[in-house]
Write an enzyme that holds these catalytic residues in place. Structure first.
Site, PDB file in Angstrom:
ATOM      1  N   SER C  20       0.806  -1.213   0.000  1.00 61.25           N
ATOM      2  CA  SER C  20       0.000   0.000   0.000  1.00 61.25           C
ATOM      3  C   SER C  20       0.845   1.270   0.000  1.00 61.25           C
ATOM      4  O   SER C  20       1.819   1.386   0.735  1.00 61.25           O
ATOM      5  CB  SER C  20      -0.897   0.000   1.240  1.00 61.25           C
ATOM      6  OG  SER C  20      -1.652   1.170   1.300  1.00 61.25           O
ATOM      7  N   ASN C 102      -6.732  -1.073   0.598  1.00 56.41           N
ATOM      8  CA  ASN C 102      -6.248  -0.751   1.936  1.00 56.41           C
ATOM      9  C   ASN C 102      -7.153   0.333   2.510  1.00 56.41           C
ATOM     10  O   ASN C 102      -7.324   1.397   1.917  1.00 56.41           O
ATOM     11  CB  ASN C 102      -4.790  -0.265   1.828  1.00 56.41           C
ATOM     12  CG  ASN C 102      -4.191   0.125   3.173  1.00 56.41           C
ATOM     13  OD1 ASN C 102      -4.551   1.143   3.750  1.00 56.41           O
ATOM     14  ND2 ASN C 102      -3.270  -0.683   3.667  1.00 56.41           N
ATOM     15  N   CYS C 132      -3.627   3.724  12.540  1.00 52.10           N
ATOM     16  CA  CYS C 132      -4.265   5.024  12.419  1.00 52.10           C
ATOM     17  C   CYS C 132      -4.727   5.444  13.811  1.00 52.10           C
ATOM     18  O   CYS C 132      -5.046   4.603  14.646  1.00 52.10           O
ATOM     19  CB  CYS C 132      -5.503   5.004  11.526  1.00 52.10           C
ATOM     20  SG  CYS C 132      -5.671   3.598  10.443  1.00 52.10           S
ATOM     21  N   GLY C 215      12.065   0.327   4.357  1.00 57.14           N
ATOM     22  CA  GLY C 215      13.287   0.048   3.614  1.00 57.14           C
ATOM     23  C   GLY C 215      14.201  -0.976   4.272  1.00 57.14           C
ATOM     24  O   GLY C 215      13.879  -1.522   5.331  1.00 57.14           O
ATOM     25  N   GLY C 241       8.509  -5.645   4.662  1.00 54.79           N
ATOM     26  CA  GLY C 241       9.469  -4.749   5.311  1.00 54.79           C
ATOM     27  C   GLY C 241      10.853  -4.908   4.721  1.00 54.79           C
ATOM     28  O   GLY C 241      11.525  -5.903   4.952  1.00 54.79           O
ATOM     29  N   GLY C 242      11.256  -3.951   3.924  1.00 57.86           N
ATOM     30  CA  GLY C 242      12.640  -3.904   3.467  1.00 57.86           C
ATOM     31  C   GLY C 242      13.021  -4.875   2.381  1.00 57.86           C
ATOM     32  O   GLY C 242      14.209  -5.106   2.152  1.00 57.86           O
ATOM     33  N   THR C 264       8.982   0.147  -0.414  1.00 57.89           N
ATOM     34  CA  THR C 264       9.986   1.156  -0.764  1.00 57.89           C
ATOM     35  C   THR C 264      10.722   0.852  -2.066  1.00 57.89           C
ATOM     36  O   THR C 264      11.055   1.762  -2.828  1.00 57.89           O
ATOM     37  CB  THR C 264      10.990   1.294   0.397  1.00 57.89           C
ATOM     38  OG1 THR C 264      10.252   1.587   1.587  1.00 57.89           O
ATOM     39  CG2 THR C 264      11.984   2.411   0.147  1.00 57.89           C
TER      40      THR C 264
HETATM   41  C1  LIG Z   1       5.537   6.507   0.718  1.00 61.45           C
HETATM   42  C2  LIG Z   1       4.844   5.422   1.473  1.00 61.45           C
HETATM   43  C3  LIG Z   1       3.458   5.452   1.616  1.00 61.45           C
HETATM   44  C4  LIG Z   1       2.792   4.454   2.313  1.00 61.45           C
HETATM   45  N1  LIG Z   1       1.429   4.508   2.462  1.00 61.45           N
HETATM   46  C5  LIG Z   1       0.776   3.509   3.122  1.00 61.45           C
HETATM   47  C6  LIG Z   1      -0.648   3.505   3.255  1.00 61.45           C
HETATM   48  O1  LIG Z   1      -1.334   4.380   2.760  1.00 61.45           O
HETATM   49  N2  LIG Z   1      -1.241   2.500   3.955  1.00 61.45           N
HETATM   50  C7  LIG Z   1      -0.499   1.494   4.529  1.00 61.45           C
HETATM   51  O2  LIG Z   1      -1.080   0.594   5.152  1.00 61.45           O
HETATM   52  N3  LIG Z   1       0.834   1.455   4.397  1.00 61.45           N
HETATM   53  C8  LIG Z   1       1.497   2.434   3.725  1.00 61.45           C
HETATM   54  N4  LIG Z   1       2.865   2.389   3.603  1.00 61.45           N
HETATM   55  C9  LIG Z   1       3.613   1.279   4.202  1.00 61.45           C
HETATM   56  C10 LIG Z   1       4.028   0.249   3.154  1.00 61.45           C
HETATM   57  O3  LIG Z   1       2.892  -0.321   2.544  1.00 61.45           O
HETATM   58  C11 LIG Z   1       4.864  -0.852   3.791  1.00 61.45           C
HETATM   59  O4  LIG Z   1       4.107  -1.505   4.783  1.00 61.45           O
HETATM   60  C12 LIG Z   1       6.130  -0.309   4.437  1.00 61.45           C
HETATM   61  O5  LIG Z   1       6.701   0.680   3.630  1.00 61.45           O
HETATM   62  C13 LIG Z   1       7.173  -1.396   4.721  1.00 61.45           C
HETATM   63  O6  LIG Z   1       7.574  -2.061   3.570  1.00 61.45           O
HETATM   64  P1  LIG Z   1       8.900  -1.655   2.725  1.00 61.45           P
HETATM   65  O7  LIG Z   1      10.043  -1.627   3.698  1.00 61.45           O
HETATM   66  O8  LIG Z   1       9.018  -2.693   1.673  1.00 61.45           O
HETATM   67  O9  LIG Z   1       8.643  -0.304   2.182  1.00 61.45           O
HETATM   68  C14 LIG Z   1       3.532   3.391   2.895  1.00 61.45           C
HETATM   69  C15 LIG Z   1       4.930   3.354   2.744  1.00 61.45           C
HETATM   70  C16 LIG Z   1       5.581   4.345   2.043  1.00 61.45           C
HETATM   71  C17 LIG Z   1       7.091   4.277   1.906  1.00 61.45           C
END
Ligand SMILES: Cc1cc2nc3c(=O)[nH]c(=O)nc-3n(C[C@H](O)[C@H](O)[C@H](O)COP(=O)(O)O)c2cc1C
Ligand SMILES: Cc1cc2nc3c(=O)[nH]c(=O)nc-3n(C[C@H](O)[C@H](O)[C@H](O)COP(=O)(O)OP(=O)(O)OC[C@H]3O[C@@H](n4cnc5c(N)ncnc54)[C@H](O)[C@@H]3O)c2cc1C
Ligand SMILES: Cc1cc2nc3c(=O)[nH]c(=O)nc-3n(C[C@H](O)[C@H](O)[C@H](O)COP(=O)(O)OP(=O)(O)OC[C@H]3O[C@@H](n4cnc5c(N)ncnc54)[C@H](O)[C@@H]3O)c2cc1C
Ligand SMILES: Cc1cc2nc3c(=O)[nH]c(=O)nc-3n(C[C@H](O)[C@H](O)[C@H](O)COP(=O)(O)O)c2cc1C
Ligand code: FES
Ligand code: FES
Lengths: 294, 257, 294, 257
Positions: C20, C102, C132, C215, C241-242, C264
Site C-alpha cells: 500500500s 487498503n 491510524c 526500507g 518490510g525492506g 519502498t
Molecule cells: C511513501 C509510502 C506510503 C505508504 N502509504 C501507506 C498507506 O497508505 N497505507 C499502509 O497501510 N501502508 C502504507 N505504507 C507502508 C508500506 O505499505 C509498507 O508496509 C512499508 O513501507 C514497509 O515495507 P517496505 O520496507 O518494503 O517499504 C507506505 C509506505 C511508504 C514508503
C-alpha cells in the site's frame, strides 16, 4: 567550549559515554587513547554487562551485518563480578573518568547482590540492563513488565546511593517503563538498548541468527523514543542508538537527551569518541556563530 | 584508524584481486606474518563494518592484500580505484607460531597470508620457511601469485579440482601422501572442509597442526566478544585476540558447517 | 515453477504483492509493465490507503532518507472512496490481478462504511490499516488497543465475505494483536507497517520530521516479527518490510510468511516486482538443484 | 530503469561536476527541456533512493548532467568513474512551458537545466529561446559552463556575490532592472531565497513567472505522494507530476525556508 553535563548525582566532563559491550571492560582504553584524550573526551565509561557468575556467552555465530546495522548475539560474555573487581576495575579506575558498571541479572536478587558488592568500590554509578530474561517470571523480559521494573529499581535504589541509571529496551511498554523508572528513584534512563532482530544466515539448510540490532539503521527509531520520552519525564535521558558522527550526537542532544552513548561505532573505529567529540564541537561552534542564543 | 592510499587494485583472476596500499613505513614495520588488518571500505554505511584481511606482502611502504570477492564488502573493495584513500586498523591478532620443519597447506584464497610469511622467513630469524607449500584451488585460473610465491625457492605442490594444473583432486590428498612419508608440523589456511580434513590428518599422523580460522569480525580488538571459536575445553576462544591461528587440538571443530 | 499461493479465500498466482502507498492507486501499472508481466509476476495489488472523504495529506516535507531507510509522513493523501470507485477502480480492475483495497479509518464506523461501500465492487479483498489514530479513543492508535482491534475485525468480518487482512503496526502489543485478529475472523495478517521514527531535518532552527520508517534498515526487525508471529497463529502471515531482492523475499518465505509485499523498492525502481520475482525463481532453482526436498 | 555508461565525470568547479552518460538514442530522444531523470548511484543501500537531476544537455547518445555536491548522494555520484554503469529513470516531470519573449534567471546550479532548453530552442519549434539569461553565483569560480551557454548567442548577464565576475550583488537586482525597462515573462531556477524574490518581482512587475522548484523526491513518478508543494488554493501540487516548473502565482511560497 564547556561540555560538562550534570546528571544529578553524576557530573560528566563531556556528554559522551562509551556504551556497554562495545569497549569490553574498558581495560584497553589507554591502548587507543592518551590519558589526556580520555579525560577530555570521554564523559564516562560503561562496562560490558557484569553478572554474578562468569558467563561464557552464546555459541557462534554471534554477529551478522544487516543494511546499515549489526546484529549481535553475544550473550553477555563476562568474567563475573569477582574477577571484574580483581583484575579489571583497578585498571580502569586509573583512567580518571567515571566508571559506570552495567549490571546483568536474571533475578531481582542478583541485581541487588551485584549492587551491594560494588558499594565499597570506586565506581561512579550503575546502569541496570533490563533487557534480560526474568527467570522467576518464566523468562519474560524485565522490560515487558512495569511492575517488576518498579520493584527492581526501588530495591536497588535502597542499597545504592550513587548514580543509578536504567537502560531501557526499545520494545515493550517503553513509555510506561520510563515513567516507572523515574518514580522508582532512578537518576537517569538510557534510551535504548538494541532492537530484537533476525537474520537468515543460511538459506539451505535454513539457519537464522536472532539478536539485537544496533548501528545507523536504528538511529531514526531511537531518536524518536528519546524525543518522546524526554517530554514525559524529568530525570535526564541518555540517548543511545546509531551515533556515528558529531552531527548524530547533536541530533540526540537537541531531541532531548542530556548525554549520549556510542556503541557500534567503537567497533568500527576504536577512536570514534575523539572524532565524534571533535565534530560535535565544530557543529556547535558553527551553530553558535550565527546567533547568540546557543 | 590509519589512512592509506590505494596504489593499485588489480584483478588477478576471476573474483581475485591484489590491492596495494601506501602507508607510512613506521606503521607497516609493526606487522608480523599471520596478523591481519581491518579495512573500512569508505565512509558510507553499507557495508558498515570494516572487513578483515591478512597481509599478503609488504614492500617498502606498500602493503599488499590478496582478496577474493565473496559479498558486498569485498565487492565494494574491488571497486576502489587507484588514488583513493582507505582507512585501516592493524596489526590485529597473533602472528603465526614460530615453528621449524613444517609444511604449509593453502586452499584457494587461504594462500593470501603466507606470502608475507615467506618474505619474513627468508633470513630465518623470527620465522622459519616451510619445507614445502601445498596449494590447491578449484581451477588453474584460481591458482594465483605463483611467480611471487616461487621466487622464495620453496617447493610448491599444486592441485586443482579439475586437474587443469598440478594434481587433479584435493590438496589434502597430496598433504596426506607427504605426511605418510614424512610427518611434519602443518600450518593450514583455507575453506572449512579443508581445515577439517587437515585436522583429521594431523591427528592421524600425530603431528602438531595449526589452523588459520575465520569468523565474521566486528571490532577485531577484543571489545565485542563477537568472534568466538569453541574450544575443546568447552569455553570460547576469541579469534581476534587468541587467533587467527589456532592449534587444531584445542578447537572443537564441530561448529564448522 | 509454480509460485501460486493459497491465502484461504484468496488465491494468488505469485506470492508478491505491491504494498500500500508505493504504487499510488495502481492506475499506472501498465505504464511500467506489459499486461503479461503484470499477470505473471504480481500476485496482487494493494491500493494506497482509502478513506471515506478525500484527504489532502500532510504539509511538506513528507520524506526523509535515513541510513538504508526512508521516513515518510504522507498522511494518507487519497481521493476518497467515491472518486476511487469512479476513476481508479475501473482502470485497475482491467489488469486482471486481484485488487486489495487498503482501508484507512479513524473510527470503526468509517471502516465499516468503506467495507460496505466496496461490497458491490470487483475487489478481491480488504486490508485494514490499524496504524491510524482512533479519534473515538482520544487519538491513541488502533494498533495499541487489542480490544478495539477485535471489535473492528469482528464488525468488518460481518459485512465483508471476501478476503480480509489486517495490516499490523510493528510497535505496541504486536503478538496479542496478531492473535486477536485471528480469533476475530481475519483471513491473514500483514506484518508489518512502517516503524515510528524521527529525523532532524534542520539543526538550526531545530526542525524534525516524524513519520514511518521503511526500507532495508527495518528488514531484520520485521523478519523477526514474521518469524515469531507465524509460529503463534495459523492464518497466513504476509511479510512486508525492506524487501529489495529475491533473496530478501525468500528469507521472508522461509521465516514463515506465505506471501510478501514490496514497498519502498517500488519507489527506487518501479520495475522491482519483475526483478524480485526473477531473482526469487533463480534462488529457488539454485536451492532445489542440490536436493529433492524443495 | 535504464542502464547508462559513464563516459566522463569531471570537476567543473569547486563541488560542481559534469557527468556524461552514454545511453541509447531512442531513450534520449524522449527527453524534453525541463524534464528530469533520477539516478540510482549504485547497488548499495546507502544512499538508498535515486536522486533527481535536470538534463543539462544531450549530444547524440550522450546525456549531460551538471551537478553540485551537497550531500551523500551527490558525493557518491562524484566518485563514480568513467566506464561504470549507472541506472536511471526518465524522462520525469513536465517540460518547460512553451513561452516566447521571456528571460531566464538562474542562481548557482540552477543553471543546469537551461542548457538543454537552449539546445532545443535553436530551431524555435517546440521551444523558444529566451531574450536574455541572468545567471548569478557566489563567486566567479562557481559560474560554470559559460563557453557552452555563450555559443547560443543569447545575451548573458552575470553576477557574483563578491563581484569577482560581472555585477557585484544579487542576480535578482539585475533582473529587476531589466523588468523595469522591459517587463517580460520570467523562468527561474535557483536557491529558495532567489525564487522568493523572483516571485515578488513577478508580482510587482505583473509578469507571468515560472519557478523551477525542488523537493526531496522518492519515486519521481506519482506513486508515493512525497513531493508536495502547497498551492495557493490550499491543496498540494506534486512536483514530480505537476512540476518541477510551476506558475509562481499558483504556489504558496510560505513553506520555503
Ligand atoms: C511513501 C509510502 C506510503 C505508504 N502509504 C501507506 C498507506 O497508505 N497505507 C499502509 O497501510 N501502508 C502504507 N505504507 C507502508 C508500506 O505499505 C509498507 O508496509 C512499508 O513501507 C514497509 O515495507 P517496505 O520496507 O518494503 O517499504 C507506505 C509506505 C511508504 C514508503
Ligand atoms: C583474520 C582474517 C583474515 C582474512 N584474510 C583474508 C584475505 O587475506 N583475503 C581474503 O580474500 N579474505 C580474507 N578473509 C575473509 C574476508 O574477511 C571475508 O571474505 C570478507 O570479510 C567478506 O566480506 P563481504 O562483505 O565480501 O562478504 P559478506 O557479505 O560479509 O559475506 C560473505 C559470506 O559469509 C556469510 N556470512 C557473513 N556473516 C556471517 C555470519 N555471521 N555467520 C555465517 N555466515 C556469515 C555470508 O552469507 C556470505 O556467504 C579473512 C578473514 C579473517 C577473519
Ligand atoms: C527536479 C529536480 C531537478 C534537479 N536537478 C539538479 C541538477 O541538475 N543539478 C544539481 O546539482 N541538483 C539538482 N537537483 C537537486 C539534487 O537532486 C539534490 O541536490 C540531490 O538530490 C541531493 O542529494 P544528496 O544525497 O547529495 O544530498 P542529501 O544528503 O539528500 O541532502 C542535501 C541537503 O538537503 C537536505 N534535505 C534532504 N532531505 C530533506 C527533506 N526532506 N527536508 C528538508 N531538507 C532535506 C539535507 O539536510 C541536506 O542539507 C534537482 C532536484 C530536483 C527535485
Ligand atoms: C557487540 C555488542 C555488545 C553489547 N553488549 C551489551 C551489554 O552487555 N549490555 C548492554 O546493556 N548493552 C549492550 N550492547 C548494547 C549497546 O550498549 C547499545 O545500547 C546499542 O548497541 C545501541 O547503540 P549503538 O547503535 O550506538 O551501537 C551491546 C551492543 C553490541 C553491538
Ligand atoms: S571481533 Fe570483537 S572481540 Fe573479536
Ligand atoms: S516523488 Fe513520489 S509522488 Fe512525486
Amino acid at each position: 567550549m564547556d561540555f560538562s553535563v550534570n546528571l544529578g548525582l553524576l557530573k560528566l566532563k563531556t556528554p559522551l559515554m562509551l556504551a556497554s559491550g562495545t569497549w569490553g571492560l574498558g581495560e584497553n582504553l589507554d591502548k587507543f587513547f592518551s590519558l589526556k584524550e580520555i579525560r577530555e573526551n570521554i564523559g564516562a565509561l560503561v562496562t560490558k554487562g557484569i553478572s554474578i557468575n562468569p558467563r561464557k556467552g552464546n555459541p557462534p555465530p554471534r554477529l551478522f551485518e544487516t543494511p546499515c546495522g549489526l546484529i549481535n548475539f553475544i550473550g553477555v560474555e563476562n568474567p563475573g563480578i569477582k574477577e571484574f573487581k580483581k583484575s579489571f576495575l583497578p585498571k580502569i579506575k586509573k583512567f580518571g573518568i567515571p566508571v559506570i558498571v552495567n549490571l546483568y541479572g536474571e533475578k531481582i536478587e542478583e541485581f541487588l547482590e551485584l549492587a551491594k558488592d560494588l558499594k565499597k568500590e570506586k565506581v561512579a554509578g550503575l546502569e541496570l540492563n533490563i533487557s534480560c530474561p526474568n527467570v522467576e517470571k518464566g523468562g519474560i523480559y524485565f522490560s515487558y513488565d512495569p511492575k517488576i521494573v518498579s520493584e527492581l529499581v526501588r530495591k536497588v535504589r535502597k542499597v545504592w546511593e550513587r548514580f543509578l541509571a536504567v537502560k531501557l529496551s526499545p520494545v515493550g511498554p517503553v513509555y510506561e517503563i520510563a515513567e516507572i523508572c523515574e518514580k522508582s528513584g532512578a537518576d537517569a534512563i538510557v534510551v535504548a538498548n538494541t532492537y530484537p532482530a533476525l537474520a537468515v544466515i543460511s538459506l539451505k539448510p535454513f539457519k537464522i541468527l536472532q539478536g539485537g540490532l544496533s548501528g545507523p539503521a536504528i538511529k531514526p527509531l531511537t531518536l524518536r523514543l528519546v524525543y518522546e520520552i524526554s517530554k514525559k519525564i524529568k530525570i535526564p535521558v541518555i540517548g543511545c542508538g546509531g551515533i556515528i558522527s558529531g552531527k548524530d550526537a547533536l541530533e540526540y542532544l537537541l531531541s532531548g537527551a542530556k548525554a549520549f552513548q556510542i556503541g557500534t561505532t567503537n567497533l568500527i573505529d576504536p577512536r570514534s569518541a575523539i572524532k565524534i567529540m571533535r565534530e560535535l564541537k565544530e557543529f556547535k561552534n558553527g551553530l553558535c556563530d550565527k546567533s547568540d542564543t546557543c | 584508524m590509519y589512512q592509506g592510499k590505494v596504489v593499485f587494485n588489480i584483478k588477478e583472476a576471476d573474483n581475485i584481486y591484489l590491492l596495494g596500499i601506501e602507508a607510512p613505513k613506521k606503521i607497516l614495520k609493526s606487522f608480523k606474518p599471520g596478523q591481519f588488518l581491518k579495512i573500512k571500505i569508505d565512509k558510507r554505511f553499507d557495508p558498515l563494518i570494516p572487513r578483515p584481511f591478512s597481509i599478503h606482502a609488504i614492500d617498502e611502504n606498500i602493503l599488499y592484500i590478496l582478496y577474493q570477492v565473496v559479498g558486498k564488502g569485498t565487492k565494494a573493495l574491488s571497486e576502489i580505484k587507484k588514488g583513493e584513500i582507505i582507512e585501516f586498523l592493524g596489526p590485529l591478532g597473533k602472528p603465526f607460531p614460530k615453528i621449524k620443519n613444517y609444511i604449509i597447506c593453502a586452499g584457494g584464497i587461504g594462500i593470501a597470508g603466507f606470502g608475507f610469511l615467506l618474505q619474513k622467513s627468508v633470513n630465518k630469524k623470527d620465522f622459519y620457511p616451510p619445507e614445502k607449500i601445498f596449494y590447491g584451488a578449484k581451477t588453474k585460473n584460481e591458482l594465483v601469485r605463483l611467480p611471487f610465491l616461487k621466487k622464495f625457492g620453496i617447493p610448491i605442490k599444486l592441485s586443482t579440482d579439475d586437474g587443469s594444473k598440478g594434481y587433479k583432486g584435493l590438496i589434502t590428498d597430496m598433504v596426506e601422501k607427504e605426511l605418510k612419508k614424512n610427518p611434519q608440523i602443518i600450518l593450514a589456511c583455507g575453506p572449512q572442509p579443508m581445515l577439517k580434513k587437515i585436522a583429521e590428518l594431523g591427528e592421524k599422523y600425530k603431528v602438531k597442526t595449526y589452523l588459520v580460522m575465520e569468523t565474521f569480525l566486528a571490532c577485531g580488538i577484543g571489545f565485542c566478544m563477537g568472534c568466538v571459536i569453541p574450544s575443546k575445553k568447552g569455553n570460547y576462544l576469541h579469534l581476534c585476540i587468541d587467533g587467527p591461528t589456532f592449534l587444531a587440538e584445542e578447537i572443537d571443530l564441530g561448529f564448522l558447517s
